[in-house]
Design a protein around this motif. Sequence first.
Motif, PDB file in Angstrom:
ATOM      1  N   GLY A 336     -16.268   1.580  -1.772  1.00  0.00           N
ATOM      2  CA  GLY A 336     -15.368   1.192  -0.699  1.00  0.00           C
ATOM      3  C   GLY A 336     -14.580   2.351  -0.149  1.00  0.00           C
ATOM      4  N   PRO A 337     -13.698   1.877   0.854  1.00  0.00           N
ATOM      5  CA  PRO A 337     -12.913   2.707   1.483  1.00  0.00           C
ATOM      6  C   PRO A 337     -12.022   3.753   0.615  1.00  0.00           C
ATOM      7  N   ARG A 338     -11.925   5.081   0.926  1.00  0.00           N
ATOM      8  CA  ARG A 338     -11.143   5.898  -0.085  1.00  0.00           C
ATOM      9  C   ARG A 338      -9.892   5.958   0.673  1.00  0.00           C
ATOM     10  N   PHE A 339      -9.113   6.082  -0.478  1.00  0.00           N
ATOM     11  CA  PHE A 339      -7.730   6.356   0.080  1.00  0.00           C
ATOM     12  C   PHE A 339      -7.274   7.884  -0.244  1.00  0.00           C
ATOM     13  N   ASP A 340      -6.197   8.251   0.382  1.00  0.00           N
ATOM     14  CA  ASP A 340      -5.916   9.707   0.267  1.00  0.00           C
ATOM     15  C   ASP A 340      -4.520   9.760  -0.173  1.00  0.00           C
ATOM     16  N   SER A 341      -4.539  10.215  -1.402  1.00  0.00           N
ATOM     17  CA  SER A 341      -3.184  10.033  -2.102  1.00  0.00           C
ATOM     18  C   SER A 341      -2.201  11.305  -1.293  1.00  0.00           C
ATOM     19  N   GLY A 342      -2.745  11.873  -0.371  1.00  0.00           N
ATOM     20  CA  GLY A 342      -1.953  13.008   0.447  1.00  0.00           C
ATOM     21  C   GLY A 342      -1.182  12.320   1.398  1.00  0.00           C
ATOM     22  N   GLU A 343      -1.541  11.037   1.864  1.00  0.00           N
ATOM     23  CA  GLU A 343      -0.800  10.430   2.938  1.00  0.00           C
ATOM     24  C   GLU A 343       0.516  10.069   2.512  1.00  0.00           C
ATOM     25  N   ASP A 344       0.786   9.733   1.414  1.00  0.00           N
ATOM     26  CA  ASP A 344       2.006   8.800   1.194  1.00  0.00           C
ATOM     27  C   ASP A 344       3.229  10.042   1.234  1.00  0.00           C
ATOM     28  N   SER A 345       3.997   9.794   2.268  1.00  0.00           N
ATOM     29  CA  SER A 345       4.890  10.592   2.696  1.00  0.00           C
ATOM     30  C   SER A 345       5.894  11.076   1.423  1.00  0.00           C
ATOM     31  N   PHE A 346       5.952  10.245   0.680  1.00  0.00           N
ATOM     32  CA  PHE A 346       6.949  10.582  -0.529  1.00  0.00           C
ATOM     33  C   PHE A 346       6.335  11.277  -1.784  1.00  0.00           C
ATOM     34  N   HIS A 347       5.157  11.517  -1.707  1.00  0.00           N
ATOM     35  CA  HIS A 347       4.442  11.955  -3.017  1.00  0.00           C
ATOM     36  C   HIS A 347       4.224  13.481  -3.051  1.00  0.00           C
ATOM     37  N   ASP A 348       4.142  13.868  -1.775  1.00  0.00           N
ATOM     38  CA  ASP A 348       3.845  15.458  -1.726  1.00  0.00           C
ATOM     39  C   ASP A 348       4.854  16.179  -1.464  1.00  0.00           C
ATOM     40  N   HIS A 349       6.209  15.582  -1.708  1.00  0.00           N
ATOM     41  CA  HIS A 349       7.380  16.677  -1.893  1.00  0.00           C
ATOM     42  C   HIS A 349       7.982  16.477  -3.114  1.00  0.00           C
ATOM     43  N   GLN A 350       8.660  17.623  -3.644  1.00  0.00           N
ATOM     44  CA  GLN A 350       9.199  17.560  -4.797  1.00  0.00           C
ATOM     45  C   GLN A 350      10.522  18.248  -4.605  1.00  0.00           C
ATOM     46  N   THR A 351      11.730  17.778  -5.138  1.00  0.00           N
ATOM     47  CA  THR A 351      12.846  18.352  -5.296  1.00  0.00           C
ATOM     48  C   THR A 351      12.807  19.572  -6.329  1.00  0.00           C
ATOM     49  N   LYS A 352      13.120  20.667  -5.538  1.00  0.00           N
ATOM     50  CA  LYS A 352      13.351  21.980  -6.373  1.00  0.00           C
ATOM     51  C   LYS A 352      14.420  21.822  -7.518  1.00  0.00           C
ATOM     52  N   THR A 438      -2.082   0.493   0.142  1.00  0.00           N
ATOM     53  CA  THR A 438      -3.424   0.206   0.986  1.00  0.00           C
ATOM     54  C   THR A 438      -4.849   0.578   0.192  1.00  0.00           C
ATOM     55  N   HIS A 439      -4.642   0.777  -1.044  1.00  0.00           N
ATOM     56  CA  HIS A 439      -5.787   0.679  -1.924  1.00  0.00           C
ATOM     57  C   HIS A 439      -6.696  -0.513  -2.018  1.00  0.00           C
ATOM     58  N   PRO A 440      -7.893  -0.330  -1.453  1.00  0.00           N
ATOM     59  CA  PRO A 440      -8.729  -1.551  -1.332  1.00  0.00           C
ATOM     60  C   PRO A 440      -8.762  -2.577  -2.320  1.00  0.00           C
ATOM     61  N   SER A 441      -8.701  -2.033  -3.659  1.00  0.00           N
ATOM     62  CA  SER A 441      -8.856  -2.603  -4.776  1.00  0.00           C
ATOM     63  C   SER A 441      -7.559  -3.677  -5.137  1.00  0.00           C
ATOM     64  N   LEU A 442      -6.559  -3.078  -4.567  1.00  0.00           N
ATOM     65  CA  LEU A 442      -5.188  -3.778  -4.659  1.00  0.00           C
ATOM     66  C   LEU A 442      -5.298  -5.283  -3.929  1.00  0.00           C
ATOM     67  N   CYS A 443      -5.981  -5.206  -2.974  1.00  0.00           N
ATOM     68  CA  CYS A 443      -5.870  -6.553  -2.189  1.00  0.00           C
ATOM     69  C   CYS A 443      -4.731  -6.937  -1.700  1.00  0.00           C
ATOM     70  N   ILE A 444      -3.866  -6.120  -1.508  1.00  0.00           N
ATOM     71  CA  ILE A 444      -2.416  -6.745  -1.197  1.00  0.00           C
ATOM     72  C   ILE A 444      -2.567  -7.302   0.078  1.00  0.00           C
ATOM     73  N   SER A 445      -3.433  -7.074   1.092  1.00  0.00           N
ATOM     74  CA  SER A 445      -3.480  -8.079   2.159  1.00  0.00           C
ATOM     75  C   SER A 445      -4.165  -9.370   2.004  1.00  0.00           C
ATOM     76  N   GLU A 446      -4.690  -9.698   0.862  1.00  0.00           N
ATOM     77  CA  GLU A 446      -5.146 -10.818   0.718  1.00  0.00           C
ATOM     78  C   GLU A 446      -4.410 -11.610  -0.269  1.00  0.00           C
TER      79      GLU A 446
END
Lengths: 583, 207
Positions: A336-352, A438-446
């Motif tokens: 199924g469609p792939r997600f890209d974990s890098g898309e999530d705005s708050f996960h590729d940041h880290q407080t130093k 947005t992960h397809p297996s979560l089916c949040i839209s359904e």
Amino acid sequence: MDHSDTVPADGVSTNYQPDWTVLRGLSLRPGGFRKQRDQLWPRLLGVYNDEYEGRAGYPPATSTAAPSTEDEPPLPIPSPDPSPHDDEHQIKLDTERSFVLYPVDDVKDRDDLKSELHQLLVSIFRKRRKLSYFQGYHDIVTVIFLTLPKELQFPCTEKLSLHRVRDSMGATLEPVLGLLRILQKVLRLADPPLASILDRHAPLPFYALSNLLTLFSHDVATLPLIQHVFDYLLCRPPVAAIYLAAAIVLSRKSEVERLEEEGEEGMVHSLLSSLPELYEDTILDDSSSSNVTNIGASAESQTAIPSAGQAETEINPTPAYDVKEEVFELEKNCPGPRFDSGEDSFHDHQTKLEPFDDDKTLLDSETDDHGVQTTHSEDKTLVSELSTIPATPSFPLEAKHADEKVPDSPHASSHRTRVSMTSLLAHADELFALYPPTHPSLCISEIMGPQSVVHTWSETPSDLPDDDEAEAMVTHPELIVLPYIEEPEPASEDDSGMDEKDKGKTRRRKLKKPSRLGDVVVQRKLMLAGAVLALSVAMAVYGVRVGRGNEDHVADRHLKMFGSWVTGVLLAASERMIDGFGL
Amino acid sequence: MSKQYQFKLVLLGESAVGKSSLVLRFVKDQFDDYRESTIGAAFLTQTVTLEDQTSVKFEIWDTAGQERYKSLAPMYYRNANCAVVVYDITQSASLEKARTWIRELQRQADPNIVIALCGNKTDLAARRQVTQEEAKKYAEEEGLMWGETSAKTGEGVNDIFTAIAKKLPLIAPPSARGATRGAAGAPARTGVDLNKQPVAQNEPCNC
């Protein structure tokens, strides 16, 4: 200072917008926002109204002084409708037995607190009469009540209710069951063997009901800890609560497995209905550590925050936790469609983080203005580095920060899993990154409808539904949670949950007969078709918004407008259908 | 060798009639003046040993009382061997609610379910609104067990659960696993309170 030119008529200014990324980082620190909650919670909730500013000196410069409300003008609560709300009897019953979790020394103090809490709750429901009270809502409001100065309690409770808790404030529990279904799917993705055990015990993870309904406020044992949980939740989308609930369940895997061996059916519910023992990582006293900046503060409030320029947040191109392995696993197993974990705005940041200085380690116990005993952290610096947080979804069952000084509770039960708040929250973020909404297996839209807070919430206050509009949404439960679609047969007892699930997905889904409206099946089906169609559009909008930083406002706004349009059309259509069926 | 049984028991009743307090008294012999509301349901277990050394282990589902949680209740009473429907003797409306629950159980639950009607808060008898006669008459008409309790003082609590424990093996065939696997060899497990973490620092201040 004069910021009247930046504040539009509705009192909301884009200038006031929090920097969500920075705050998400801060919320992961031991102690979370600590003394800055007075400033940060209202902003995160979209409370910027000049009305409160005028009356209470808002934005309050309270980062150094405890809030004092004694000499302030009366509450800016709109004159309430004098007629009682239907739920006031239940509110009374519950406030009568409130303040149990966070003990109060004096019975009279407790009676005063109860009475004030009751007044606050009643004010909310008399103003927002379409909302329904649920048992546990009073626990949520208790946290606001014990944290914020009086003049902010009503507006913050109102915003929190309308834009984050709303799904649970209609007439039925069904929207929360929708959230439980999403949680179940997150667990199945994150740990199929564990999920398979849990699925055998109950059709849905009901043990997490109070977590999701009350935003953990019914379950977390101390005020400082639940405040930290709220710090975490308030700077993330409402759906983040599901990931936190999942992280908690995953942290107890070995306990669940042990009970499974012992064959105690209800004990799994019992175990998972209580939280693991939570603790804060050691916090350092460091006056220069108030790294809250770029929250869109006015000049005044910036001066109130010492060393505002010192926030050291950097965008880390490689997240500290290595998610590659799990992503690979998932790709192998899940078509199924792939997600890209890098898309999530708050996960590729880290407080130093600041360096560790264990000489200054301390936790203070003090009594706050309400006479409530709290163990409470001063402005302190984070000790542990987030990069040490373990990444595997099989969560560490024992604290991994063995080299740190952990504030040890003398009453700690030796057999219960101990989990540091920081690692728990980071693990929840990690789950969000791995299995985003947005992960397809979560089916949040359904599962969740277009008027669920899962879909209507936005980082940008002006993109939220209008307060009245939000209130009206509770009257359309069919647009909050879609009719339940029966699951395919659960995975068999072996450990190949993924494969089983994938087979299951190819089976024909069948509509379960709606239980409450058994006589209007046709109407429900029609609505379902319309809702799914429109929702897929809405989800596309949502997906794009999730994947986007908040820099691209123009495009974001257009998408949001489109989303609102879809919702409006859907609402109108469903009303016509309801009229058509004479309901 | 003595007989061992295991039965599923569900507590139902209006909000704030004392369901959780009743269970806490039965399972831990404790009482809190202030007991937070139950969200969803709580699970506890307690074993009763009868005079003939028969041991009956109750798996207790304590449900939330607010009307909006009602849709969850069938999940808990569906396979229950017994139900304790609680009302507050100082609130006549709570007996009406109990009647509603009993009607639902009679319609929806296992036909063999043993139902006990339980009037709680006898320590507040001065404010009594539901007479013993009224409740007892109703219970007789419907073929229910009936008793009054005070979770606060403990009065009547063990009596009602013991009465159920005596009646159940005679009426409801024990579940297969209940018959084969009791508490043999293991000490009776005390219940676990679902809604409260055992954080001891909470305790000293409840004065």
